[in-house]
Design an enzyme around this catalytic site. Structure first.
Site, PDB file in Angstrom:
ATOM      1  N   GLY A 164      71.274 -35.950 -27.090  1.00  0.00           N
ATOM      2  CA  GLY A 164      70.374 -34.806 -27.274  1.00  0.00           C
ATOM      3  C   GLY A 164      70.936 -33.833 -28.292  1.00  0.00           C
ATOM      4  O   GLY A 164      72.082 -33.414 -28.180  1.00  0.00           O
ATOM      5  N   ARG A 215      70.058 -41.907 -29.208  1.00  0.00           N
ATOM      6  CA  ARG A 215      70.882 -42.565 -28.198  1.00  0.00           C
ATOM      7  C   ARG A 215      70.967 -44.031 -28.642  1.00  0.00           C
ATOM      8  O   ARG A 215      70.059 -44.520 -29.306  1.00  0.00           O
ATOM      9  CB  ARG A 215      70.241 -42.435 -26.819  1.00  0.00           C
ATOM     10  CG  ARG A 215      69.978 -40.969 -26.449  1.00  0.00           C
ATOM     11  CD  ARG A 215      69.503 -40.797 -25.037  1.00  0.00           C
ATOM     12  NE  ARG A 215      68.831 -39.510 -24.851  1.00  0.00           N
ATOM     13  CZ  ARG A 215      69.433 -38.333 -24.695  1.00  0.00           C
ATOM     14  NH1 ARG A 215      70.749 -38.267 -24.694  1.00  0.00           N
ATOM     15  NH2 ARG A 215      68.750 -37.213 -24.538  1.00  0.00           N
ATOM     16  N   ASP A 218      78.940 -36.171 -22.887  1.00  0.00           N
ATOM     17  CA  ASP A 218      79.861 -37.155 -22.315  1.00  0.00           C
ATOM     18  C   ASP A 218      79.328 -38.591 -22.425  1.00  0.00           C
ATOM     19  O   ASP A 218      80.117 -39.534 -22.497  1.00  0.00           O
ATOM     20  CB  ASP A 218      80.244 -36.797 -20.876  1.00  0.00           C
ATOM     21  CG  ASP A 218      79.113 -36.960 -19.909  1.00  0.00           C
ATOM     22  OD1 ASP A 218      78.089 -36.282 -20.084  1.00  0.00           O
ATOM     23  OD2 ASP A 218      79.230 -37.769 -18.969  1.00  0.00           O
ATOM     24  N   THR A 276      76.044 -30.232 -26.572  1.00  0.00           N
ATOM     25  CA  THR A 276      74.903 -30.512 -25.691  1.00  0.00           C
ATOM     26  C   THR A 276      74.455 -29.196 -25.066  1.00  0.00           C
ATOM     27  O   THR A 276      75.299 -28.359 -24.727  1.00  0.00           O
ATOM     28  CB  THR A 276      75.242 -31.519 -24.572  1.00  0.00           C
ATOM     29  OG1 THR A 276      74.214 -31.452 -23.560  1.00  0.00           O
ATOM     30  CG2 THR A 276      76.566 -31.234 -23.891  1.00  0.00           C
ATOM     31  N   ASP A 306      73.389 -28.899 -22.214  1.00  0.00           N
ATOM     32  CA  ASP A 306      73.561 -28.965 -20.756  1.00  0.00           C
ATOM     33  C   ASP A 306      74.850 -28.311 -20.249  1.00  0.00           C
ATOM     34  O   ASP A 306      74.956 -28.001 -19.063  1.00  0.00           O
ATOM     35  CB  ASP A 306      73.548 -30.432 -20.286  1.00  0.00           C
ATOM     36  CG  ASP A 306      72.256 -31.138 -20.640  1.00  0.00           C
ATOM     37  OD1 ASP A 306      71.239 -30.455 -20.838  1.00  0.00           O
ATOM     38  OD2 ASP A 306      72.267 -32.385 -20.730  1.00  0.00           O
ATOM     39  N   ASP A 327      77.539 -29.666 -19.532  1.00  0.00           N
ATOM     40  CA  ASP A 327      78.053 -30.473 -18.414  1.00  0.00           C
ATOM     41  C   ASP A 327      79.234 -31.343 -18.835  1.00  0.00           C
ATOM     42  O   ASP A 327      79.382 -32.474 -18.377  1.00  0.00           O
ATOM     43  CB  ASP A 327      76.920 -31.345 -17.843  1.00  0.00           C
ATOM     44  CG  ASP A 327      76.324 -32.264 -18.905  1.00  0.00           C
ATOM     45  OD1 ASP A 327      76.604 -32.072 -20.103  1.00  0.00           O
ATOM     46  OD2 ASP A 327      75.582 -33.186 -18.539  1.00  0.00           O
ATOM     47  N   ARG A 346      69.567 -32.119 -17.394  1.00  0.00           N
ATOM     48  CA  ARG A 346      69.792 -33.467 -16.851  1.00  0.00           C
ATOM     49  C   ARG A 346      70.163 -33.364 -15.373  1.00  0.00           C
ATOM     50  O   ARG A 346      69.301 -33.016 -14.580  1.00  0.00           O
ATOM     51  CB  ARG A 346      70.882 -34.214 -17.630  1.00  0.00           C
ATOM     52  CG  ARG A 346      70.785 -35.719 -17.455  1.00  0.00           C
ATOM     53  CD  ARG A 346      71.761 -36.435 -18.349  1.00  0.00           C
ATOM     54  NE  ARG A 346      71.406 -36.348 -19.742  1.00  0.00           N
ATOM     55  CZ  ARG A 346      70.559 -37.168 -20.373  1.00  0.00           C
ATOM     56  NH1 ARG A 346      70.009 -38.139 -19.714  1.00  0.00           N
ATOM     57  NH2 ARG A 346      70.304 -37.040 -21.632  1.00  0.00           N
ATOM     58  N   GLU A 363      63.336 -14.851  -8.847  1.00  0.00           N
ATOM     59  CA  GLU A 363      63.444 -14.596  -7.412  1.00  0.00           C
ATOM     60  C   GLU A 363      64.168 -15.737  -6.700  1.00  0.00           C
ATOM     61  O   GLU A 363      64.896 -15.514  -5.736  1.00  0.00           O
ATOM     62  CB  GLU A 363      62.048 -14.394  -6.808  1.00  0.00           C
ATOM     63  CG  GLU A 363      61.489 -12.992  -6.961  1.00  0.00           C
ATOM     64  CD  GLU A 363      60.955 -12.679  -8.348  1.00  0.00           C
ATOM     65  OE1 GLU A 363      60.912 -13.595  -9.202  1.00  0.00           O
ATOM     66  OE2 GLU A 363      60.590 -11.512  -8.594  1.00  0.00           O
ATOM     67  N   ARG A 421      51.780 -21.953 -10.063  1.00  0.00           N
ATOM     68  CA  ARG A 421      51.639 -22.672 -11.335  1.00  0.00           C
ATOM     69  C   ARG A 421      52.998 -23.253 -11.719  1.00  0.00           C
ATOM     70  O   ARG A 421      54.026 -22.592 -11.532  1.00  0.00           O
ATOM     71  CB  ARG A 421      51.202 -21.721 -12.446  1.00  0.00           C
ATOM     72  CG  ARG A 421      49.815 -21.152 -12.278  1.00  0.00           C
ATOM     73  CD  ARG A 421      48.771 -22.185 -12.717  1.00  0.00           C
ATOM     74  NE  ARG A 421      47.434 -21.621 -12.749  1.00  0.00           N
ATOM     75  CZ  ARG A 421      46.637 -21.510 -11.693  1.00  0.00           C
ATOM     76  NH1 ARG A 421      47.046 -21.889 -10.498  1.00  0.00           N
ATOM     77  NH2 ARG A 421      45.418 -21.001 -11.825  1.00  0.00           N
ATOM     78  N   GLN A 451      63.776 -26.045 -25.374  1.00  0.00           N
ATOM     79  CA  GLN A 451      65.141 -25.533 -25.114  1.00  0.00           C
ATOM     80  C   GLN A 451      66.186 -26.155 -26.037  1.00  0.00           C
ATOM     81  O   GLN A 451      67.320 -25.694 -26.099  1.00  0.00           O
ATOM     82  CB  GLN A 451      65.542 -25.835 -23.666  1.00  0.00           C
ATOM     83  CG  GLN A 451      64.728 -25.080 -22.658  1.00  0.00           C
ATOM     84  CD  GLN A 451      64.748 -25.744 -21.290  1.00  0.00           C
ATOM     85  OE1 GLN A 451      65.527 -25.375 -20.436  1.00  0.00           O
ATOM     86  NE2 GLN A 451      63.898 -26.740 -21.087  1.00  0.00           N
TER      87      GLN A 451
HETATM   88  O1  F6P Z   1      71.184 -33.794 -22.708  1.00  0.00           O
HETATM   89  C1  F6P Z   1      70.258 -32.949 -23.293  1.00  0.00           C
HETATM   90  C2  F6P Z   1      68.891 -33.150 -22.675  1.00  0.00           C
HETATM   91  O2  F6P Z   1      67.997 -32.266 -23.313  1.00  0.00           O
HETATM   92  C3  F6P Z   1      68.833 -32.983 -21.157  1.00  0.00           C
HETATM   93  O3  F6P Z   1      68.815 -31.645 -20.767  1.00  0.00           O
HETATM   94  C4  F6P Z   1      67.582 -33.745 -20.842  1.00  0.00           C
HETATM   95  O4  F6P Z   1      67.626 -34.233 -19.510  1.00  0.00           O
HETATM   96  C5  F6P Z   1      67.616 -34.876 -21.826  1.00  0.00           C
HETATM   97  O5  F6P Z   1      68.446 -34.469 -22.900  1.00  0.00           O
HETATM   98  C6  F6P Z   1      66.269 -35.266 -22.358  1.00  0.00           C
HETATM   99  O6  F6P Z   1      66.426 -36.395 -23.140  1.00  0.00           O
HETATM  100  P1  F6P Z   1      65.321 -36.945 -24.123  1.00  0.00           P
HETATM  101  O7  F6P Z   1      65.234 -36.005 -25.291  1.00  0.00           O
HETATM  102  O8  F6P Z   1      65.806 -38.276 -24.506  1.00  0.00           O
HETATM  103  O9  F6P Z   1      64.038 -36.953 -23.352  1.00  0.00           O
END
Ligand code: F6P
Length: 327
Positions: free
Chosen positions: A12, A73, A104, A127, A129, A131, A173, A189, A250, A258
């Protein structure tokens, strides 16, 4: 001695990847190192799709989101034959080292290549994330929070106008970093993320909503939800809340918005520091490590341990959010 290195962006994309590429090229040039950039992540390596990167090629890219090298990827790296092919390409191009900017998953690909490659390999964490173990923050995370925050603030306006309940799904993710941070900053909230445990009982969401309505009457109410928190996603969660508990709400999935946008200052600075540090450390002989930042210091961390999931979302904020939401 390092004379020629390759760089690629993988997985990503994250705002700040361009700043990292720029820093790598400029630092390389200062050390008389040639830099080539592979396009479309590891695919560019397998297909020998690359370009020489000179300082003039990375002029004025620091402010742009996405990645000038493109990203992807790469399933081929899941096989040993793919990893061998990638290593062969690095040898054919006489590359002394490879820099991978990614998360990672991308670093796992790098480790697979390392089993066949004679040169050095280093990772730079990129990334949204956040993470990745071994660094306080990953490149792109700070921008993603601000992007999510901007969107949630806007949702708050319309939620206020209609006194509605909104469920806003954020990326990450399997990690709640973005959700906790944006949720706290937006004054949500409720926050739902994997680190808070499984969402088995919908009633646990209902009680705080009823309590809030009792205290302040009907008003806007925002629940931020990390993706992958509920089977079928946040739209399914909104439907279940409506069907099972009669709560009209909703769902809004923020999604890939993002990942885009101009990187905020913190991401540009982090990316510049880690890109530069990665090149300097390659010159010093670094191999199979990631260039990270801990407590504002550039550090090296074993690449093989970056996916151990030891890094935790802020326990103080988790605890605070949980007792505020249930009050
Ligand atoms: O790792 C970055 C990310 O945007 C995650 O937050 C999300 O789960 C994933 O990639 C989405 O992947 P793709 O763009 O392949 O749908």
């Amino acid at each position: 001695m390092i004379k020629r290195i390759g760089v690629l962006t993988s997985g990503g994309d994250a705002p700040g990847m361009n700043a990292a590429i720029r820093a790598i090229v400029l630092t390389g040039a200062a050390h008389n190192i040639d830099v080539i950039g592979f396009r479309h992540g590891f695919n560019g390596l397998l297909e020998q799709d690359y370009q020489t990167l000179l300082p003039q090629h990375v002029q004025h890219i620091i402010q742009h989101g996405g990645t000038v090298l493109k990203s992807a990827r790469c399933k081929a790296l899941h096989s040993d034959a793919g990893a061998q092919q990638a290593a062969d390409a690095l040898h054919n191009l006489a590359l002394d080292a490879l820099i991978i900017i990614g998360g990672d998953g991308s670093f796992r690909g790098a480790l697979a290549i390392a089993a066949h490659y004679r040169g050095q390999i280093i990772g730079v964490p990129g990334t949204i994330d956040n993470d990745v173990d071994g660094t306080d923050y990953t490149i792109g995370f700070a921008t993603a929070i601000d992007t999510a925050l901007d969107a949630i603030d806007k949702i708050r306006d319309t939620a206020d106008a209609f006194e509605r309940i909104f469920l806003v799904e954020l990326m990450g993710r399997h990690s709640g970093y973005i959700t906790l941070s944006a949720g706290i900053a937006a004054g949500a909230e409720q926050i739902i993320c994997p680190e808070f445990g499984r969402l088995d009982d919908l009633n646990s969401l209902l009680t705080p909503i009823q309590h809030a309505q009792l205290l302040r009457g009907k008003s806007s109410y925002i629940i931020v939800v990390a993706e992958n928190s509920y089977p079928g996603g946040t739209t399914a969660l909104a439907e279940a809340l409506c069907a099972e508990l009669g709560i009209e709400c909703r769902a809004c999935i923020l999604g890939h918005i993002q990942r885009g946008g101009s990187p905020v200052g913190a991401d540009r600075i982090l990316a510049t520091k880690l890109g530069a540090f990665a090149v300097e450390q390659l010159v010093q002989g670094a191999h199979l490590v990631m260039a990270g930042e801990v407590s504002q210091r550039a550090v090296l961390y074993p690449l093989a341990q970056t996916g151990d999931k030891k890094k935790q979302i802020d326990p103080y904020l988790v605890r605070w959010q949980q007792y505020i939401a249930s009050d």
